[in-house]
Structures are given as structure tokens and as C-alpha cells.
Design an enzyme around this catalytic site. Sequence first.
Site, PDB file in Angstrom:
ATOM      1  N   LYS A  53     -15.073  -9.061   4.725  1.00  0.00           N
ATOM      2  CA  LYS A  53     -14.053  -9.381   5.724  1.00  0.00           C
ATOM      3  C   LYS A  53     -14.470  -8.940   7.120  1.00  0.00           C
ATOM      4  O   LYS A  53     -15.206  -7.971   7.280  1.00  0.00           O
ATOM      5  CB  LYS A  53     -12.730  -8.672   5.388  1.00  0.00           C
ATOM      6  N   HIS A  58       0.837  -1.205   0.000  1.00  0.00           N
ATOM      7  CA  HIS A  58       0.000   0.000   0.000  1.00  0.00           C
ATOM      8  C   HIS A  58       0.871   1.253   0.000  1.00  0.00           C
ATOM      9  O   HIS A  58       0.613   2.203  -0.746  1.00  0.00           O
ATOM     10  CB  HIS A  58      -0.909   0.043   1.239  1.00  0.00           C
ATOM     11  N   SER A  76      -3.091  -8.321   3.243  1.00  0.00           N
ATOM     12  CA  SER A  76      -3.405  -8.044   4.640  1.00  0.00           C
ATOM     13  C   SER A  76      -3.837  -9.307   5.368  1.00  0.00           C
ATOM     14  O   SER A  76      -3.494  -9.513   6.531  1.00  0.00           O
ATOM     15  CB  SER A  76      -4.505  -6.982   4.720  1.00  0.00           C
ATOM     16  N   ARG A  96      -1.558  -6.586  -7.740  1.00  0.00           N
ATOM     17  CA  ARG A  96      -0.421  -7.464  -7.449  1.00  0.00           C
ATOM     18  C   ARG A  96      -0.249  -8.580  -8.474  1.00  0.00           C
ATOM     19  O   ARG A  96       0.845  -9.060  -8.697  1.00  0.00           O
ATOM     20  CB  ARG A  96      -0.588  -8.112  -6.070  1.00  0.00           C
TER      21      ARG A  96
END
Length: 164
Positions: free
Chosen positions: A43, A19, A131, A93
Site C-alpha cells: 500500500k 481496530h 482503511s 472481519r
Amino acid sequence: MMKKIALFPGSFDPFTNGHLQTLKYADPLFDQIYIAVETNTQKVGLFSFVEKKEMIEESIADLSNVEVIEQPGKLTVEVAKKLNAQFLIRGIRNSADFQYEADISNMNHTLDPTIETVFFIPPKHFTYISSTMIREVSSLGGDVSNVVPAPVVKKLKEKFKING
């Protein structure tokens, strides 16, 4: 000339070096960047909005045109409109991220065609970082200091009651 304002939305649970690198790539391109700590309905969060905001602010202290805001339960395009942001910043990514982010970008563009999404690709040594993975490794006592900023390491150790 119109000020170029960008919004970098995410749940940032926690904020990673990926990030941070995305922000460093975006920083010279925009006059103002807002990081919006938002809700991810898919989440369950580890950190509160306040904790995430504090960790991010400490991690980006050297970036003068970046401000962190909390925006729980709001549509990203609505937050962008409120801030007069013309751009959304997203990191990609891998190919799975690309498809997911392209779908989100298309939906956002449907909701507001005036807001464009700008994609950034991190260096390959950050492409595996997520994360979710960081939370898992940290919860088991693993060292994540090479993939998250120091303020995040500190908070993870506190959260999981890890010494050192």
C-alpha cells in the site's frame, strides 16, 4: 507469573473503530499491549508514521496498558521478540481476512514458533470497514465519523481540506 505481552501490528492508515474494538477486546487479556505502526509494502500510505501514531494515541487515551510505537520496515516477529511479546493480535472481519491472516500467522509461526497469534472478530457493524474504504470515502467528502475515532475524523478533514 510471566507478564502477558501482546503486539498489535498494522499500517493503521487510518486507525478505525474496528481496530479500536479489537483493542478493547484484547485489553483485559494482556498485561501490556504494543500497537506497532508498521510498513505495508502493498500500500501507499496517506498518513506519515508520526501522524498515525498521534491519531492512535489520542484514540486510545483511556486504555492504560497500551503503548503505540513506530516500526517501519521491520518484520513483525522481530518487533515482537524485541518487546518480549508472546502474542500477536489480529482482527478478522470476514472469511477473506481469515485466509489472509491464517497465512500470515503460519509464516510468523515458521519464523518464530514461540509467538502465537490471537484472532478477534469485531461486531458485525464493523465488518465492512477497511482503511482503504475510509480513505476513499473521506477523499470524496463523505462522513466517516461513525466508523473512525474523532481524532482520525479531524485528521482526515485536514488531509482532504474538508470543512465541518
